[in-house]
Scaffold this motif. Sequence first.
Motif, PDB file in Angstrom:
ATOM      1  N   ALA A 110       0.847  -1.123   0.127  1.00 32.01           N
ATOM      2  CA  ALA A 110      -0.439  -0.314   0.259  1.00 32.01           C
ATOM      3  C   ALA A 110       0.769   0.950  -0.252  1.00 32.01           C
ATOM      4  N   LEU A 111       2.054   0.707   0.981  1.00 35.87           N
ATOM      5  CA  LEU A 111       2.805   2.726   0.939  1.00 35.87           C
ATOM      6  C   LEU A 111       3.697   2.765   0.007  1.00 35.87           C
ATOM      7  N   ALA A 112       4.471   1.602  -1.260  1.00 38.13           N
ATOM      8  CA  ALA A 112       4.936   1.951  -2.241  1.00 38.13           C
ATOM      9  C   ALA A 112       4.496   1.740  -3.468  1.00 38.13           C
ATOM     10  N   ASP A 113       5.779   2.341  -4.181  1.00 35.50           N
ATOM     11  CA  ASP A 113       5.430   2.458  -5.660  1.00 35.50           C
ATOM     12  C   ASP A 113       5.004   1.539  -6.481  1.00 35.50           C
ATOM     13  N   LYS A 114       6.565   0.463  -5.817  1.00 33.36           N
ATOM     14  CA  LYS A 114       6.629  -0.956  -6.336  1.00 33.36           C
ATOM     15  C   LYS A 114       7.048  -1.391  -5.016  1.00 33.36           C
ATOM     16  N   TRP A 115       7.412  -2.599  -5.737  1.00 30.56           N
ATOM     17  CA  TRP A 115       8.163  -3.539  -4.055  1.00 30.56           C
ATOM     18  C   TRP A 115       8.208  -5.000  -5.112  1.00 30.56           C
ATOM     19  N   GLY A 116       9.318  -6.008  -4.237  1.00 29.53           N
ATOM     20  CA  GLY A 116       9.968  -6.847  -5.036  1.00 29.53           C
ATOM     21  C   GLY A 116      10.442  -7.669  -4.316  1.00 29.53           C
ATOM     22  N   VAL A 117      10.817  -8.917  -4.595  1.00 30.00           N
ATOM     23  CA  VAL A 117      11.942  -9.956  -4.300  1.00 30.00           C
ATOM     24  C   VAL A 117      13.281 -10.622  -4.951  1.00 30.00           C
ATOM     25  N   THR A 118      14.342 -10.002  -5.008  1.00 22.11           N
ATOM     26  CA  THR A 118      14.993 -10.339  -5.681  1.00 22.11           C
ATOM     27  C   THR A 118      16.420 -11.537  -5.377  1.00 22.11           C
ATOM     28  N   PRO A 119      16.693 -12.354  -5.644  1.00 18.11           N
ATOM     29  CA  PRO A 119      17.156 -13.392  -5.361  1.00 18.11           C
ATOM     30  C   PRO A 119      19.044 -13.572  -4.838  1.00 18.11           C
ATOM     31  N   GLY A 120      19.239 -13.689  -4.314  1.00 18.31           N
ATOM     32  CA  GLY A 120      20.602 -12.976  -4.130  1.00 18.31           C
ATOM     33  C   GLY A 120      21.643 -14.311  -3.839  1.00 18.31           C
ATOM     34  N   LEU A 121      22.754 -14.463  -3.694  1.00 20.18           N
ATOM     35  CA  LEU A 121      24.010 -15.471  -4.308  1.00 20.18           C
ATOM     36  C   LEU A 121      23.292 -16.475  -2.376  1.00 20.18           C
ATOM     37  N   SER A 122      23.135 -17.845  -3.158  1.00 24.37           N
ATOM     38  CA  SER A 122      22.395 -18.303  -1.753  1.00 24.37           C
ATOM     39  C   SER A 122      23.774 -18.275  -0.208  1.00 24.37           C
ATOM     40  N   PRO A 123      22.455 -18.260   0.282  1.00 23.39           N
ATOM     41  CA  PRO A 123      21.397 -18.553   0.575  1.00 23.39           C
ATOM     42  C   PRO A 123      20.334 -17.363   0.939  1.00 23.39           C
ATOM     43  N   ARG A 124      20.574 -16.133   0.027  1.00 27.81           N
ATOM     44  CA  ARG A 124      20.075 -14.540   0.384  1.00 27.81           C
ATOM     45  C   ARG A 124      19.344 -14.439  -0.584  1.00 27.81           C
ATOM     46  N   LYS A 125      17.788 -13.485   0.292  1.00 28.26           N
ATOM     47  CA  LYS A 125      17.076 -12.656  -0.684  1.00 28.26           C
ATOM     48  C   LYS A 125      17.301 -11.100  -0.672  1.00 28.26           C
ATOM     49  N   THR A 126      16.795  -9.926  -1.556  1.00 25.26           N
ATOM     50  CA  THR A 126      15.948  -8.838  -1.250  1.00 25.26           C
ATOM     51  C   THR A 126      15.185  -8.692  -1.219  1.00 25.26           C
ATOM     52  N   VAL A 127      14.290  -8.100   0.061  1.00 28.60           N
ATOM     53  CA  VAL A 127      13.070  -7.561  -0.395  1.00 28.60           C
ATOM     54  C   VAL A 127      13.422  -6.064  -0.725  1.00 28.60           C
ATOM     55  N   TRP A 128      12.949  -5.168  -1.802  1.00 22.80           N
ATOM     56  CA  TRP A 128      12.723  -3.644  -2.295  1.00 22.80           C
ATOM     57  C   TRP A 128      11.614  -3.203  -2.457  1.00 22.80           C
ATOM     58  N   ALA A 129      11.855  -2.160  -1.934  1.00 23.07           N
ATOM     59  CA  ALA A 129      10.798  -1.151  -1.759  1.00 23.07           C
ATOM     60  C   ALA A 129      11.445   0.423  -2.752  1.00 23.07           C
ATOM     61  N   GLU A 130      10.018   0.579  -3.710  1.00 23.60           N
ATOM     62  CA  GLU A 130      10.839   2.424  -4.380  1.00 23.60           C
ATOM     63  C   GLU A 130       9.755   3.346  -4.120  1.00 23.60           C
ATOM     64  N   ILE A 131       9.732   4.460  -3.461  1.00 26.39           N
ATOM     65  CA  ILE A 131       9.226   5.063  -3.632  1.00 26.39           C
ATOM     66  C   ILE A 131       9.427   6.547  -4.308  1.00 26.39           C
ATOM     67  N   ASP A 132       8.637   7.277  -4.667  1.00 18.53           N
ATOM     68  CA  ASP A 132       8.988   8.837  -5.289  1.00 18.53           C
ATOM     69  C   ASP A 132       9.159   9.787  -4.275  1.00 18.53           C
ATOM     70  N   VAL A 133      10.226  10.495  -4.396  1.00 13.82           N
ATOM     71  CA  VAL A 133      10.184  11.602  -2.929  1.00 13.82           C
ATOM     72  C   VAL A 133      10.746  12.905  -3.640  1.00 13.82           C
ATOM     73  N   SER A 134      10.043  13.199  -4.866  1.00  8.28           N
ATOM     74  CA  SER A 134      10.670  14.289  -6.260  1.00  8.28           C
ATOM     75  C   SER A 134       9.437  15.435  -4.677  1.00  8.28           C
ATOM     76  N   PRO A 135       9.674  16.398  -4.909  1.00  9.51           N
ATOM     77  CA  PRO A 135       9.458  18.049  -4.256  1.00  9.51           C
ATOM     78  C   PRO A 135       8.173  18.005  -4.165  1.00  9.51           C
TER      79      PRO A 135
END
Length: 135
Positions: A110-135
């Motif tokens: 609800a809060l992020a403009d977009k978000w997702g999950v990116t697999p990393g080197l085993s055993p990692r994963k990254t959950v990311w989110a992006e928001i617009d910070v335009s003035p």
Amino acid sequence: MNDEISTPVRNMSLRLSPTPRGARLARLLTAEQLRSWGLPLDPATQIVAELAANAATHGRVSGRDFGLVVYVVGNTLRIEVTDTRGDLQPQPQPFAPDAESGRGLVLVDALADKWGVTPGLSPRKTVWAEIDVSP
């Protein structure tokens, strides 16, 4: 002249313990960094709180920290939380109205403009989110 080339990349990168204290520290340190950059605290600190809490709760492996990276490129603030449970992919779950937990990814969605999950080197994963910070 391209604005992205002339705009500096601002970033913060931390390793934190996968504990409730580590999750709180992630939120507090992000708030301080955003203040120093002159950016609004919300919704970014709420997103960090939810992703860090998930890393501390669901991504916890004894002896392994989680990573937090927050950076700004142009008008986009990106939050990345990396844990060492790449085998567990986060999915927003339906929740009972009286449940005391289980709303984290619903809030992030609800809060992020977009978000997702990116697999990393085993055993990692990254959950990311992006928001617009335009003035």
